[in-house]
Design a protein around this motif. Structure first.
Motif, PDB file in Angstrom:
ATOM      1  N   ARG A 403      -4.015  16.529   6.624  1.00 51.49           N
ATOM      2  CA  ARG A 403      -3.728  17.386   5.154  1.00 51.49           C
ATOM      3  C   ARG A 403      -4.233  19.022   5.364  1.00 51.49           C
ATOM      4  N   VAL A 404      -4.641  18.752   5.504  1.00 49.35           N
ATOM      5  CA  VAL A 404      -4.974  20.656   6.397  1.00 49.35           C
ATOM      6  C   VAL A 404      -4.104  21.440   7.039  1.00 49.35           C
ATOM      7  N   TRP A 405      -3.576  20.879   8.343  1.00 49.48           N
ATOM      8  CA  TRP A 405      -2.348  20.565   9.121  1.00 49.48           C
ATOM      9  C   TRP A 405      -0.503  20.788   8.417  1.00 49.48           C
ATOM     10  N   ASN A 406      -0.101  19.528   7.244  1.00 49.55           N
ATOM     11  CA  ASN A 406       0.045  19.318   6.646  1.00 49.55           C
ATOM     12  C   ASN A 406       1.513  18.949   7.490  1.00 49.55           C
ATOM     13  N   VAL A 407       0.495  17.650   8.302  1.00 47.56           N
ATOM     14  CA  VAL A 407       1.643  16.654   9.655  1.00 47.56           C
ATOM     15  C   VAL A 407       1.165  15.171   8.835  1.00 47.56           C
ATOM     16  N   GLU A 408       2.809  14.556   9.977  1.00 47.97           N
ATOM     17  CA  GLU A 408       1.725  13.061   9.180  1.00 47.97           C
ATOM     18  C   GLU A 408       0.135  13.046   9.777  1.00 47.97           C
ATOM     19  N   PRO A 409      -0.575  11.856   9.511  1.00 41.20           N
ATOM     20  CA  PRO A 409      -1.718  11.636  10.324  1.00 41.20           C
ATOM     21  C   PRO A 409      -0.882  10.021  11.681  1.00 41.20           C
ATOM     22  N   SER A 410      -0.267   9.695  11.211  1.00 37.97           N
ATOM     23  CA  SER A 410       0.211   9.245  12.546  1.00 37.97           C
ATOM     24  C   SER A 410       0.625   9.746  13.656  1.00 37.97           C
ATOM     25  N   HIS A 411       0.910  10.920  13.046  1.00 34.24           N
ATOM     26  CA  HIS A 411       1.164  12.442  14.404  1.00 34.24           C
ATOM     27  C   HIS A 411       0.190  12.924  15.081  1.00 34.24           C
ATOM     28  N   ILE A 412      -1.277  12.992  14.428  1.00 29.43           N
ATOM     29  CA  ILE A 412      -1.723  13.410  15.426  1.00 29.43           C
ATOM     30  C   ILE A 412      -2.429  11.693  16.342  1.00 29.43           C
ATOM     31  N   PRO A 413      -2.711  11.909  17.205  1.00 27.82           N
ATOM     32  CA  PRO A 413      -3.479  10.722  18.380  1.00 27.82           C
ATOM     33  C   PRO A 413      -4.696  10.966  17.537  1.00 27.82           C
ATOM     34  N   HIS A 414      -4.269   9.200  16.997  1.00 28.40           N
ATOM     35  CA  HIS A 414      -5.790   9.323  16.955  1.00 28.40           C
ATOM     36  C   HIS A 414      -5.892   7.517  17.091  1.00 28.40           C
ATOM     37  N   TYR A 415      -5.563   6.822  18.471  1.00 27.40           N
ATOM     38  CA  TYR A 415      -5.631   5.431  18.323  1.00 27.40           C
ATOM     39  C   TYR A 415      -6.281   4.557  20.011  1.00 27.40           C
ATOM     40  N   ALA A 416      -7.257   6.260  20.210  1.00 22.48           N
ATOM     41  CA  ALA A 416      -8.350   6.115  21.045  1.00 22.48           C
ATOM     42  C   ALA A 416      -9.128   7.363  21.500  1.00 22.48           C
ATOM     43  N   PRO A 417      -9.816   7.658  21.829  1.00 22.39           N
ATOM     44  CA  PRO A 417     -10.707   8.985  22.012  1.00 22.39           C
ATOM     45  C   PRO A 417      -9.803   9.834  23.174  1.00 22.39           C
TER      46      PRO A 417
END
Lengths: 818, 174
Positions: A403-417
């Motif tokens: 939301r802060v970055w106005n990007v899709e959540p899926s675009h921020i890698p968070h599948y692993a640390p």
């Protein structure tokens, strides 16, 4: 007013004060060329960058050049004092060998070019790799020495734009364990204590923290307490006879690698003697019963044997801690870079939780940092965490960041640390990372097992970008070199180890075509044409203050809340401690007052890890363990270190710092007073070991491990028997010749590739070594400083700086120079 | 005592002894697999070191199961022979030579997957043994299971964590 040789007396003149009193001011001033204060054209506000203490100062400018520095007496951190590196280190800015022009590799050689060519090459390779191999082929390795605005911009570009999970800082080498230990105990990063806790404490414990050499001004504060009324008891845990050890009530010098046994035995005594705040434990913590069960097996007798420390000392230490009225503990690299780093650091947190001594004046834990802006690397997401202490495993946190970055959540890698540095290097070694962008750090000297590092970074298939202010051993390996502006040549903020935010303003123009790291990152982002989900530029700001405003929005509501700060608030005043928000408009001196933690399952930054295996705790397990968001008391069993002395390699080898240098000396070797005080590498051994082997002061020793060898002249110091110490500052750029094929001079030729499985911090202080004389001294002395921890075991401290090191100190009372 | 009752006791006893025997073997294989993983991936330094620490737990389980086996009429080896040391060293040397150039992330992932399955089997075996211990009111066996089984679960979490961390890189960037 007094003139003091601050190479000979690094801590300056004493201004004693009593328990609970205000630390007196002492304003330190150093001006070059015999200039008088009145001749200075202007003073420009900043803070120190050659350690983590965050000493506030003003830069003196005359004829558009930096000519000196003066401590800021109004600041809460240093009350006007400066350390030797603050006083003299700025001169490196003027060094004639600064990088001033971008370079690209052509036909195997680095040649000068223009910014457009260099950055187009960097952006072009990024675009090509994204198309061919995806974001997993791109990595970023930054530092603990840029500014907040630069880290946040880099994190946004890498995580929100390019979409890679491979982002880390050299903070991995210095402060990763501090952050991890805080997450394990309190659910989130964030320093609980405050430097002002020193003013109120009656017992101060320093665990693997040679504050006298790493944070000189904090050590001044402790020395001034020791010189005043109602001085504190000091407990020192260190294998070297540091100044801290010399001033301590009690000095424990455990065998390297046994910290968990020592800490467990101290906790064993606290439980056994019932020095436990049961009400605090019941109301504000989980896990005490498991701890009590676990430490039952660690009697002082067992610890005495494992650590090779007298059992009476362990009992006395426990008694001092157990009977403390107000307890401060500090921890640094002695624990962080040794075997079972996080497990040991967490036990220090446990001491405070068991004693109920946290979040009150004089009751604080300080898990220290090694670098000036390491705190910001951690906060901004430029190391292994998401920005704002967000939890990668919590989808709500990722959505909020998107939301802060106005990007899709899926675009921020968070599948692993986020990938830690040592794993990134492994991916480079294997060829799955093909692009590495290094900013403000010198891995070819600072990482363990250098022969491996050189071979990894020198690979043809790797595109290596290095952004720095000087040519280094790493820029020699680069495909593109980008010349950066440094402290004093750019504006931004940074935060010290006790959460104090300072503004650092631009005083002079950078040399040649050098640009601030922020400008370079912004240009790179423009060339990549990174956009948000509406097609607007992903990085909307154009300057440092714009980036700071962006960070305020990102940090709002998180533990490291900057939303109440502005550049104007920081201008002209003392630094301010975060969180600074609507509820705490003047900042926050201590975290966790009243036992309120940021550890509830929906708020915490991490669900934690197994302290032995490093395995992640699953969200459901955390929810079951800590539903109410209390502090977490986490026990850990001792494991035998992986590399222990043997007949062939009979010594423990540890590496570390001297007071006069920082990191790989890129700046401090270019400040004449500092370089003269510690000009070359040395090795320390104990009096007993030297006598047993027939070694004497100044003998040239060859120190060998399973990896390689280093030659250095011997200093017979107060280091514990069975241990060799080699400082890690020395590489090859000023050695007069390229790195030899035989024995080198960089300590990291010797260290092993191993890291703490929890914090992923490399273990620089866990190696087995042998040593032999290759040349007798014949009167050639060891180049080691004759002061502090490297002081000769027989003989007085007598390192001097003379006239060039004379500093003016302005204060009211005096307790003599020490 | 009737013959039926005697037969049932023997069966129960044999069942428990069989379960101990099976778990003793499975833990031995798990220890072996962990050492093997460590040797094969000497250039993946965290895997290399931690796998050896975890093998230590399984070896300790083997020793304690052999110890307890005596009271169930079993004669189990407390320290089953593992691969000779030079073979492991050879594997490590090979891993370092190959591991520094080629791209064996997929190989590591596959090895961790196999190991996870082995550890899951051991975990279930402890579960089975603990159930039996409760039914037969065997306090000693129950205590052993409740001390050892949590370590097996930690071994499982460890493989799971590394699989999670490596999978994306193995699938997308090699």
């Amino acid at each position: 007013m007094q003139r003091v040789d601050r190479i000979a007396a690094p801590w300056g003149t004493r201004t004693p004060y009593g328990r609970g009193e205000t630390w007196p001011e002492r304003r330190d001033l150093y001006l070059a060329d015999g200039l008088a204060e009145a001749e200075v054209d202007r003073w420009v506000q900043t803070a120190s960058v050659l350690h983590s203490n965050g000493d506030a100062m003003d830069i003196a400018v005359k004829d558009e050049r930096i000519v000196g520095v003066r401590g800021r007496a109004e600041d809460r951190v240093n009350r006007g004092r400066l350390g030797p590196k603050d006083l003299f280190g700025w001169q490196a800015n003027h060094s004639p060998d600064r990088l001033t022009t971008p370079q690209v590799r052509r036909g195997g050689e680095l040649v000068e070019t223009d910014w457009d060519t260099a950055l187009e090459e960097v952006a072009g390779r990024t675009r090509d790799l994204l198309a061919e191999r995806g974001p997993g082929s791109i990595g970023f390795y930054t530092t603990g020495q840029l500014f907040l605005e630069e880290y946040y911009t880099l994190a946004l570009i890498a995580r929100g734009g390019i979409g890679t999970n491979h982002v880390d800082g050299n903070t991995r080498l210095c402060t990763a364990t501090a952050g991890e230990a805080l997450k394990e105990s309190f659910g989130s990063d964030g320093q609980p204590g405050s430097y002002s806790d020193i003013d109120h404490a009656d017992v101060i414990c320093l665990y693997g923290h040679n504050a006298a050499e790493t944070q000189t001004v904090l050590w001044c504060r402790i020395l001034d307490r020791l010189a005043g009324s109602n001085p504190p008891e000091v407990v020192c845990v260190d294998p070297r006879r540091t100044p801290v050890a010399e001033h301590a009530t009690l000095h424990l010098a455990p065998r390297p690698g046994t910290h968990v046994v020592l800490m467990n035995s101290l906790l064993h005594e606290l439980v056994e003697q019932d020095w436990v705040d049961h009400e605090y434990v019941a109301q504000h913590t989980v896990g005490f019963d498991e701890l009590a069960t676990s430490v039952a097996a660690y009697s002082p007798e067992r610890a005495a044997e494992a650590c090779d420390v007298p059992v009476a000392q362990i009992r006395e230490a426990a008694s001092l801690i157990g009977n403390a009225d107000r307890l401060v503990s500090t921890v640094l690299q002695g624990f962080y870079q040794s075997h079972q780093a996080t497990a040991a650091a967490v036990q220090v947190n446990n001491v405070h939780l068991v004693r109920g001594m946290i979040g009150r004046p004089g009751c604080g834990v300080l898990q220290m940092n090694g670098q000036p802006t390491a705190q910001n690397t951690r906060e901004c997401g430029a190391d292994g965490d998401l920005p704002g202490f967000r939890n990668w495993a919590n989808d709500q946190h990722v959505r909020d960041l998107a939301r802060v970055w106005n990007v899709e959540p899926s675009h921020i890698p968070h599948y692993a640390p986020s990938t830690h540095l040592m794993q990134m290097l492994r991916y480079v070694e294997q060829g799955s990372i093909r692009f590495l962008y290094v900013s403000g750090t010198n891995p070819a000297v600072s990482l363990p097992e250098l022969s491996r590092i050189r071979s990894v970074l020198a690979q043809d298939r790797l595109f290596l970008v290095v952004q720095d202010i000087f040519p280094t051993e790493t820029t020699q390996l680069a495909d593109v070199v980008l010349p950066a502006a440094t402290w004093g040549e750019k504006t931004g903020t940074f935060t010290n180890a006790d959460r104090t935010v300072h503004l650092s303003e631009k005083a002079v123009e950078p040399p040649g075509e050098a640009r601030s790291d922020l400008e370079i990152f912004l240009d790179y982002a423009r060339r990549l044409d990174l956009t948000d989900r509406e097609g607007a530029p992903l990085v909307p700001w154009k300057d440092a203050e714009g980036a700071f405003e962006g960070w305020k929005a990102c940090s709002r509501g998180r533990p490291c809340d900057y939303s109440g700060l502005t550049y104007d608030m920081l201008r002209g005043n003392s630094g301010i401690q975060w969180p600074c928000d609507d509820q705490n408009p003047a900042g926050t001196e201590r975290l966790y007052a009243g036992g309120r933690f940021r550890s509830s399952p929906d708020d915490c930054e991490s669900y934690g890890k197994d302290l032995v295996t490093g395995a992640s705790v699953e969200p459901t397990e955390y929810q079951a363990m800590n539903p109410a968001g209390k502090a977490i008391i986490k026990a850990a069993e001792f494991l035998t270190p992986h590399e222990v002395p043997s007949d062939a390699y009979p010594f423990h080898l540890i590496t570390g710092r001297t007071i006069y240098h920082f990191h790989t000396r890129t700046k401090t070797a270019r400040a004449a007073q500092l370089q003269a005080a510690a000009p070359d590498v040395w090795v320390e051994a104990s009096h007993e070991d030297a006598a047993a082997h027939g070694w004497s002061e100044g003998d040239l020793l060859e120190v060998t491990t399973l990896r390689s060898a280093v030659r250095a002249r011997l200093r017979v110091s107060g280091v514990r028997r069975g241990v060799l110490f080699v400082p890690f500052h020395y590489g090859y750029w000023d050695a007069g010749e390229p790195r030899p094929d035989g024995p080198g001079r960089a300590a990291n030729e010797l260290t092993s590739t191993a890291w703490d499985p929890v914090s992923k911090q490399p273990l620089f202080k866990t190696a087995a070594a042998k040593a032999e004389v290759v040349q007798k001294s014949d009167g050639v002395p060891s180049p080691a400083p004759r002061i502090a921890a490297s002081r000769p075991v027989t003989g007085e401290q007598d390192t001097r700086g003379g006239d060039p090191a004379m500093v003016t100190e302005d204060f009211e009372s005096t307790g003599g120079v020490r | 005592m009737s013959t039926t009752r005697l037969a049932r006791a023997a069966t129960t006893h044999d069942g428990m002894a069989g379960a101990i025997d099976m778990l003793h073997r499975a833990e031995g294989q798990l220890a072996h697999a962990l050492i093997d993983l460590s040797d094969r991936h000497a250039s993946d330094h965290e895997i290399h070191h931690v796998a050896r620490d975890l093998a230590g737990w399984s070896r300790e389980h083997v020793r304690r199961l052999a110890d307890l086996g005596h009271s169930h009429g079993l004669d189990l080896d407390p320290e089953p022979a593992h691969e000779v040391a030079w073979a492991g060293a050879l594997k490590q040397a090979g891993a370092e030579l190959l591991g520094r150039r080629h791209a064996p992330i997929g190989m590591l992932l596959a090895d961790l997957r196999n190991l996870h399955q082995k550890a899951a089997g051991v975990s279930l075996d402890w579960e089975i043994l603990a159930q039996g211990a409760q039914a037969t009111e065997d306090a000693e066996l129950l205590a052993l299971a409740s001390e050892c089984h949590p370590q097996t679960l930690r071994q499982l979490r460890w493989t799971n964590t590394h699989v999670k961390e490596l999978a994306a890189q193995a699938l997308t960037s090699t």
